[in-house]
Scaffold this motif. Sequence first.
Motif, mmCIF file in Angstrom:
data_model
loop_
_atom_site.group_PDB
_atom_site.id
_atom_site.type_symbol
_atom_site.label_atom_id
_atom_site.label_comp_id
_atom_site.label_asym_id
_atom_site.label_seq_id
_atom_site.Cartn_x
_atom_site.Cartn_y
_atom_site.Cartn_z
ATOM 1 N N ASN A 89 0.455 -1.424 0.269
ATOM 2 C CA ASN A 89 -0.298 0.174 0.029
ATOM 3 C C ASN A 89 0.812 1.180 -0.318
ATOM 4 O O ASN A 89 0.380 2.310 0.550
ATOM 5 N N THR A 90 2.251 1.324 -0.827
ATOM 6 C CA THR A 90 3.218 2.179 -0.731
ATOM 7 C C THR A 90 2.384 1.971 -2.536
ATOM 8 O O THR A 90 2.476 2.334 -3.097
ATOM 9 N N ARG A 91 3.761 4.070 -2.608
ATOM 10 C CA ARG A 91 3.947 4.425 -3.734
ATOM 11 C C ARG A 91 4.158 3.687 -4.445
ATOM 12 O O ARG A 91 4.881 4.026 -5.930
ATOM 13 N N PHE A 92 5.288 2.813 -4.325
ATOM 14 C CA PHE A 92 6.390 2.107 -4.584
ATOM 15 C C PHE A 92 5.344 0.443 -4.807
ATOM 16 O O PHE A 92 6.213 -0.101 -5.617
ATOM 17 N N THR A 93 4.943 0.180 -4.356
ATOM 18 C CA THR A 93 4.601 -1.610 -4.453
ATOM 19 C C THR A 93 3.106 -1.649 -4.479
ATOM 20 O O THR A 93 2.334 -2.629 -4.733
ATOM 21 N N LYS A 94 2.237 -0.557 -5.028
ATOM 22 C CA LYS A 94 0.544 -0.969 -5.246
ATOM 23 C C LYS A 94 0.373 -1.639 -6.677
ATOM 24 O O LYS A 94 -0.849 -2.431 -6.180
ATOM 25 N N ALA A 95 1.145 -1.854 -7.239
ATOM 26 C CA ALA A 95 1.248 -2.476 -9.351
ATOM 27 C C ALA A 95 1.315 -4.084 -7.589
ATOM 28 O O ALA A 95 1.190 -5.030 -9.474
ATOM 29 N N ASP A 116 5.514 -0.930 13.550
ATOM 30 C CA ASP A 116 3.780 0.165 14.177
ATOM 31 C C ASP A 116 3.482 0.875 12.524
ATOM 32 O O ASP A 116 2.231 1.672 12.736
ATOM 33 N N GLU A 117 4.441 1.995 12.207
ATOM 34 C CA GLU A 117 4.351 2.378 11.206
ATOM 35 C C GLU A 117 3.991 1.645 9.701
ATOM 36 O O GLU A 117 3.713 2.598 8.592
ATOM 37 N N ASN A 118 3.943 0.653 9.203
ATOM 38 C CA ASN A 118 4.151 -0.440 8.479
ATOM 39 C C ASN A 118 4.936 0.220 7.446
ATOM 40 O O ASN A 118 4.756 -0.109 6.395
ATOM 41 N N ARG A 119 5.890 -0.051 7.599
ATOM 42 C CA ARG A 119 6.839 1.049 6.785
ATOM 43 C C ARG A 119 8.314 0.056 6.694
ATOM 44 O O ARG A 119 8.928 0.042 5.670
ATOM 45 N N ILE A 120 8.071 -1.569 7.248
ATOM 46 C CA ILE A 120 8.686 -2.209 6.553
ATOM 47 C C ILE A 120 7.956 -3.146 4.940
ATOM 48 O O ILE A 120 6.985 -3.327 4.999
ATOM 49 N N VAL A 121 8.905 -2.700 3.545
ATOM 50 C CA VAL A 121 8.440 -2.726 2.059
ATOM 51 C C VAL A 121 8.575 -3.836 2.381
ATOM 52 O O VAL A 121 7.342 -5.226 1.103
ATOM 53 N N PHE A 122 9.319 -4.607 2.187
ATOM 54 C CA PHE A 122 10.495 -5.793 1.813
ATOM 55 C C PHE A 122 10.964 -6.577 2.798
ATOM 56 O O PHE A 122 11.856 -6.115 3.318
#
Lengths: 219, 733
Positions: A124-130, A160-166
Amino acid sequence: MKAAVIVYPGSNCDRDCKVAAETAVNADVKMVWHKETHLSDDLDLIIIPGGFSYGDYLRCGAMASVSPINAEILRHAERGTSILGICNGFQILCEAGLLEGTLLRNNSLKYICKDVMLDVTNNNTRFTKAYGNQTKAMMTVGNGEGNYFADDDTIKLLEDENRIVFKYLENPNGSKGDIAGIINKKGNVLGMMPHPDRAFAKELGSDDGANVFKSLMQL
Amino acid sequence: MTNNTEITPEIIAEHGIKPDEYQIILDRLGRAPNLLELGIFSVMWSEHCSYKSSRRHLSKFPVSGPLVIQGPGENAGVIDIGDNQAAIFKMESHNHPSFIEPYQGAATGVGGIMRDVFTMGARPVALANALRFGEMENQHTKRLLNGVVAGIGGYGNCVGVPTVCGETNFHASYNGNILVNAMCVGLAEQDKIFYSRGAKVGSPIVYFGSKTGRDGIHGATMASAEFDVDSDEKRPTVQVGDPFMEKLLIEATLELMQTDCIEAIQDMGAAGLTSSSVEMAGKEGLGIVLKMNDVPVRETHMTPYEMMLSESQERMLAIIKPGQEHIAEAIMQKWDLDYAVIGYTTDTGRMVLEFDGEVVCDIPVGPLSSDAPNYDRPWVKPEVEKPVTAREIGELGDLGDALLKILASPDICSKRWIWEQYDRHVMADTLADSSHASDAALVRVHGTDKALAITCDCTPLYVKNDPYEGGKQVVAESYRNIIATGATPIAITDNLNFGSPERPEIMGQIVMAIEGMAEACKVLEYPVVSGNVSLYNETMGTPILPTPVVGGVGLIKNYNDAIGYGGINEGDTIILIGNTTDNMGATTAMKVLVGREDGAPPKVDLVLEKQTGETILELNEKGLIEACHDLSNGGLALGLAKMTMGSDIGIVGQVQEDIPLNAALFAEDQARFLIAVAPENEGAVNQILFDKGLASRKIGVAAGNSLEIAKAFKIHKDDLWKAFEGTLKEFVA
């Protein structure tokens, strides 16, 4: 999409990033020498590429993070321009203070080049939506210092901020919490050790990295 | 010791100059040389620079062909890959430095070979290597392996050129003399290739890159306190590499080449400033004046002797069109590289060096380059070993265990621990590398559908037991490895590693191996475009196995047509092409299972190799094969095991029974391939093989999870992997 790839002395994935962005989303990419002092305001994406900026003879990314262009990168980060740091680019973003934590030497104490399967932990980030429902992505790592480290409080904050993307499914280097990529609080700066710029077409073994660029088209 | 030091026989000997060679110097100069001049002669006439023991034999190699743009004699060979593009490549050894200091020795080997390639205007796109270490039981092997691999990776990874393939052997003969052979392949536009020839009279000589230091000044003898009374330090003779500087140098050099200001250009490799300046002047019959006070130096009080003989890395010398120095200077400033005009070309044919207002060297250029000694060293024809039949070596015990032992043996086992330390993907054009089930690496020609196939090969034991046949085999195996990817072999670079040429039996190996290689190159139309010779590889009188390594390059027009040995689908038919005999001489099986290294290696029928290779390409072009694997060390059994592992599917079948089972499984006859064919194409494939008159035999079909050969073994693919992956990992742990 208008994109810029910053070229530092010792960058060696600058061309790869350009080709990846062109191939994945037909981006209009220009190369910007690190001694430049202006980055145009109409940029949609700034890519900090992999490589060995300044030879990595000091701490990885430390020299590049004080290059003349850095002030402009900070300005764009503040403005909300998307900034993607890959490999050495991730290290530079950490050194520049745009992302938390640091990258230590791999726990094997060796350079590691291998395929890694990633868990797309936040789509749900601008880099991973796709990525949509695709929860796994295959890319490669190639680095000697890819071992992500931050103190426990920072890791908790990132979680907590759901900022781990990979995350790595099989941790190749000792990274804390299997972290492979994180995003800043504002959501416009992504740093990751695996290479989407080497995984944008099937003949390279995977095109799972293309989604990082495609996601940005959905802004 | 100063430049006025009297030249004694001891000093001459310390420079490695033989008395008769010194007499030639006296004749050419008409006087005694001073110390600096002697030093310059010594490096230019060294074996490394002059090829004085091998030159007359190297001339046997075929060096031209329809696709050869530049053969040996320049920094690297150049071949035509169509569309006005060229591939430029060379292989070079860094054996002795790597034994003394494995990390820097290997790293600077990689740096040096890259410079040979980008000096010609090519962007390096791939690195490969061929490594030989002592046996695993030797106390130094682990340390040397660690250092060499880290050095190769440390340099190539930083510069950002992928290391795509290689081979690694272990043998006691390398215990005191490891081999580190590095290959670089680059790409250039055919109308933008740069040469060391082309300099004109009166042009400025420009130095750029790193500063000159005291590292690498020729040989330990000259780095003694006696040599430099002001210093009691012993300078290392191994150079220190700076890959970051190399990266800057590549970009700056290629940027300079986009301008139109270069007349000639040469990197400073072996013999540094001396050989680069002499070569550019010598090729055009010119003279040069160098102002030694203008050479960028790293340390104070450096003498002209040190500057001329330094082998500091990452340095370039270019002869620039007069009046265009400022263009070069601006580019070097951008990249923060040292830059200096250090002299100019003349029409005198002499090399004149000025220092502190005095002429410190004044010698003719001609004798330094073109008139270097050219020896016809005495040699004896090597004893050739006799074949060893399968019956003679008897039973090999459980054949499944035998195959697993071969898979786990040091030469055959997985080199994952090595190649995982190399960046194989940077530049994003690597289609197949060491991690793939492919007999050669495939690197896409950037921005096109074409790909280069790259491979490094040598089977030293074959060459030892029969230098002529072994020499042929080295080239044939390289040819097959390229073919097995679907690419067309174009040309090779070679790296000839041998013992002392002053021993007639070693010289015999050199002569016969070269003759075998030359014959193979001729018949296979696979010419030599560049190469390197490394002699005197011996320790305490024990020579290494003769190791003439070949780096092969081929081209596939559309990479989508490339094949590997990992493409087998369930139900595919596995076909063996070629004949198998019962000769087990010099095979991996005999070495690993019986502990014997004797016997005649397999004979190489070059005409058959070519026919077979061309047929494979035809089958692939017609889209009739799913996978292809060349058979070499370890024979049919190992080939099947590799295909099973590579394709992640079992193979069930049987081998021929008209020869002993051991031979059918493990003999290493040449001109053989395994192919996988979809059932619907089997008829067409058999017809073509029949029409070409090639022997073939159905081995079995792809099915299940095990490699199962009737009367021999049934091994689960996981067990194959386990044997294959274990050895090196445990060794380095």
